[in-house]
Design an enzyme around this catalytic site. Structure first.
Site, short mmCIF file in Angstrom:
data_model
loop_
_atom_site.label_atom_id
_atom_site.label_comp_id
_atom_site.label_asym_id
_atom_site.label_seq_id
_atom_site.Cartn_x
_atom_site.Cartn_y
_atom_site.Cartn_z
N ARG A 227 -62.29 -75.67 -13.30
CA ARG A 227 -62.47 -76.07 -12.58
C ARG A 227 -63.15 -77.54 -12.48
NH1 ARG A 227 -61.89 -71.54 -10.84
NH2 ARG A 227 -63.13 -70.09 -9.68
N HIS A 275 -54.15 -75.96 -7.27
CA HIS A 275 -55.04 -75.16 -7.93
C HIS A 275 -54.59 -73.80 -7.57
CE1 HIS A 275 -59.20 -73.55 -8.26
NE2 HIS A 275 -58.65 -72.50 -8.81
#
EC number: 1.1.1.79
Length: 312
Positions: A227, A275
């Site tokens: 993250r 991502h």
């Protein structure tokens, strides 16, 4: 059995058809605002509070490996998902193999100094460089859960010294294990490649900061596959500019999409992907969800239930 489905970007018709085929007799529908009809199970990603609030569900499935978006909403709206309703997440469902591919390819890219050769190419400069030695290229994996263990497994045949760190001790063949805050400095010392696969919890936000980066080996590398909030990006850039870090491979960011004004875009020592390190593979996810629902309906134990206190 009634199942409601909500994901803002997935191919909803595919998922509904696949779940219906995997669970004969189940009635699967897309949840839309205003739908307060009965449901036994909810499959969600970043769900609106009203989707879950007030429902007597048997279980909720997060359609990804992380559940931070749900848990953060629960802090403000605890009635959204009472404690007695189990919450499950997708720990692998094809994501493990994707993480393996990503991590191994990037480690080898750095180990063979392809980043340095690319920089030389930009200068039209021909120069064979000294090889790195495997014994000096220690790889440390932050986070030793399912995905961390998969990455360690894929790296093992390449002969690099491997180590992992996690909140509680995990042991894997050929991997040196560290656990808890007291052992974090020993884990960092001598680590040349740091791969972050930690869960997103209150304890891990901002963990990759100046203090941590300064404990790594000189001219080390960072790969963030977890993250963006784990990394203090200003500290990362400082470490790159001073040479403490030789390079960074980032798949996640503090703000996504990454703002155009971010200095990460133009930094010569930063490689980036949007991502995509590991995405949910629908067929494998549907199989896991269907299997878990069948176990729950039969009163059997089910795996991958989230511990809300730990955050994963």
């Amino acid at each position: 059995m009634d199942i409601i489905f909500y994901h803002p970007t997935f191919d909803t018709p595919y998922w509904i058809n696949a779940l219906t085929a995997a669970l004969p007799g189940a009635r699967v529908r897309e949840w839309k605002r205003g739908d307060n009809e009965h449901a036994d199970y909810a499959l969600v990603w970043h769900p609106p509070v009203e989707m879950l609030q007030g429902r007597d569900l048997k279980a909720v499935f997060a359609l990804g490996a992380g559940v931070d978006s749900i848990l953060s909403k629960l802090k403000a709206h605890p009635e959204m998902l009472p404690e007695h309703i189990p919450l499950f997440r997708l720990e692998d469902t094809g994501m493990g193999q994707q993480m393996q591919e990503y991590a191994v390819s990037q480690v080898l890219h750095w180990f063979r100094r392809f980043d340095d050769y690319q920089a030389l190419k930009q200068k039209s400069h021909w120069e064979p460089l000294a090889d790195y030695q495997r014994e000096d290229f220690t790889i440390g994996i932050l986070g030793a859960g399912v995905l961390g263990s998969k990455v360690a497994e894929a790296l093992a045949p390449w002969g690099f010294p491997l180590r992992c760190w996690s909140r509680s001790r995990k042991t894997y063949p050929g991997v040196q294990s560290f656990a808890g805050a007291d052992e974090l400095p020993a884990f960092l010392k001598g680590t040349r490649v740091l791969i972050n696969l930690l869960p997103n919890t209150a304890e891990t936000v901002g963990i990759i900061n100046k203090g941590l980066l300064n404990q790594l080996a000189d001219e080390s590398y960072l790969m963030n596959l977890a993250r963006g909030v784990h990394v203090i990006e200003e500290d990362l850039i400082d470490a790159l500019n001073t040479g403490k870090l030789k390079g960074a491979m980032l798949d996640v960011y503090s703000s996504e999409p990454l703002p155009v004004e971010s200095p990460l875009w133009a930094h010569p020592r930063v490689a980036m992907t949007p991502h995509i390190a590991a995405v949910t593979r629908p067929a494998e996810a549907v199989a896991y969800i269907a299997r878990t629902i069948e176990h729950l309906e039969q009163g059997k134990a089910a795996t991958r239930q989230v511990n809300r206190q730990l955050g994963y």
